[in-house]
Write an enzyme that holds these catalytic residues in place. Structure first.
Site, mmCIF file in Angstrom:
data_model
loop_
_atom_site.group_PDB
_atom_site.id
_atom_site.type_symbol
_atom_site.label_atom_id
_atom_site.label_comp_id
_atom_site.label_asym_id
_atom_site.label_seq_id
_atom_site.Cartn_x
_atom_site.Cartn_y
_atom_site.Cartn_z
ATOM 1 N N ASN A 27 38.629 -36.581 -36.154
ATOM 2 C CA ASN A 27 39.327 -35.654 -35.261
ATOM 3 C C ASN A 27 39.411 -36.263 -33.865
ATOM 4 O OD1 ASN A 27 36.473 -35.236 -35.283
ATOM 5 N ND2 ASN A 27 36.730 -33.367 -34.106
ATOM 6 N N ILE A 28 40.552 -36.086 -33.236
ATOM 7 C CA ILE A 28 40.789 -36.623 -31.897
ATOM 8 C C ILE A 28 41.176 -35.448 -31.002
ATOM 9 C CG2 ILE A 28 42.151 -38.223 -30.510
ATOM 10 C CD1 ILE A 28 42.673 -39.763 -33.209
ATOM 11 N N CYS A 86 43.400 -33.157 -36.139
ATOM 12 C CA CYS A 86 42.290 -33.038 -37.090
ATOM 13 C C CYS A 86 42.085 -34.368 -37.825
ATOM 14 C CB CYS A 86 42.580 -31.951 -38.106
ATOM 15 S SG CYS A 86 42.754 -30.303 -37.410
ATOM 16 N N GLU A 130 41.847 -34.913 -40.960
ATOM 17 C CA GLU A 130 42.712 -35.051 -42.137
ATOM 18 C C GLU A 130 44.066 -35.630 -41.743
ATOM 19 O OE1 GLU A 130 41.054 -32.431 -41.103
ATOM 20 O OE2 GLU A 130 40.312 -31.200 -42.760
ATOM 21 N N CYS A 150 41.548 -27.065 -42.039
ATOM 22 C CA CYS A 150 42.047 -25.851 -41.383
ATOM 23 C C CYS A 150 43.389 -25.472 -42.014
ATOM 24 C CB CYS A 150 42.182 -26.089 -39.880
ATOM 25 S SG CYS A 150 43.570 -27.151 -39.419
ATOM 26 N N CYS A 162 46.199 -28.049 -41.512
ATOM 27 C CA CYS A 162 46.043 -29.223 -42.373
ATOM 28 C C CYS A 162 46.325 -28.900 -43.837
ATOM 29 C CB CYS A 162 44.644 -29.810 -42.233
ATOM 30 S SG CYS A 162 44.424 -30.712 -40.692
HETATM 31 ZN ZN LIG Z 1 43.029 -29.325 -39.457
#
Ligand SMILES: [Zn+2]
Length: 136
Positions: free
Chosen positions: A46-47, A56, A58, A94, A97
């Site tokens: 995650n950035i 995220c 993913e 989430c 995603c």
């Molecule tokens: Zn996400």
């Protein structure tokens, strides 16, 4: 899927989550390892930035794979922990995603997560995590 391969994905997701993290707002580091159909594995984390546009793990991982020309995907492992806690806990994509994954994978695409406290691997398909997804 082969258990050894699942453990490898989880291990790579943990490694990337423990390195170079960019989660200064949440202190919640998330790592992902994506297995492509050809056997290539991409990793990402995650950035975060100030505001609501953070990326995220993913999607950062998929961005790497997609920009390298990958088009078919088998599975992703996602793990996360608070930076002040040593152990990873069960973490699932989430909602944003889930929609993203559903558009770039097939319904049987697998999502793995690992809870280090329980020492348990959880496994889902994208169809289980996002039934009746949005499609144009
Ligand atoms: Zn996400």
């Amino acid at each position: 899927m082969d258990n050894e391969l699942i453990l490898k994905l989880i291990s790579e997701a943990k490694t990337v989550a423990n390195q170079n993290f960019c989660c200064k707002y949440s202190n919640f580091t998330v790592g992902a390892a994506l297995l492509c159909e050809d056997g290539t594995i991409y990793t990402g984390f995650n950035i975060e930035n100030h505001g609501i546009q953070s990326i995220c793990a993913e999607r950062s991982t998929f961005a790497k794979a997609l920009t390298e020309g990958q088009k078919e995907f088998k599975a992703i492992a996602v793990v996360a922990r608070n930076l002040n806690e040593a152990k990873f806990k069960k973490t699932l994509p989430c909602g944003y995603c889930r929609q993203f994954l559903s558009e770039y994978t097939t319904p049987d695409f697998k999502i793995y997560t690992y809870d280090e406290i329980e020492d348990k691997i959880y496994s889902y398909t994208i169809a289980e995590l996002l039934p009746e997804s949005f499609n144009l």
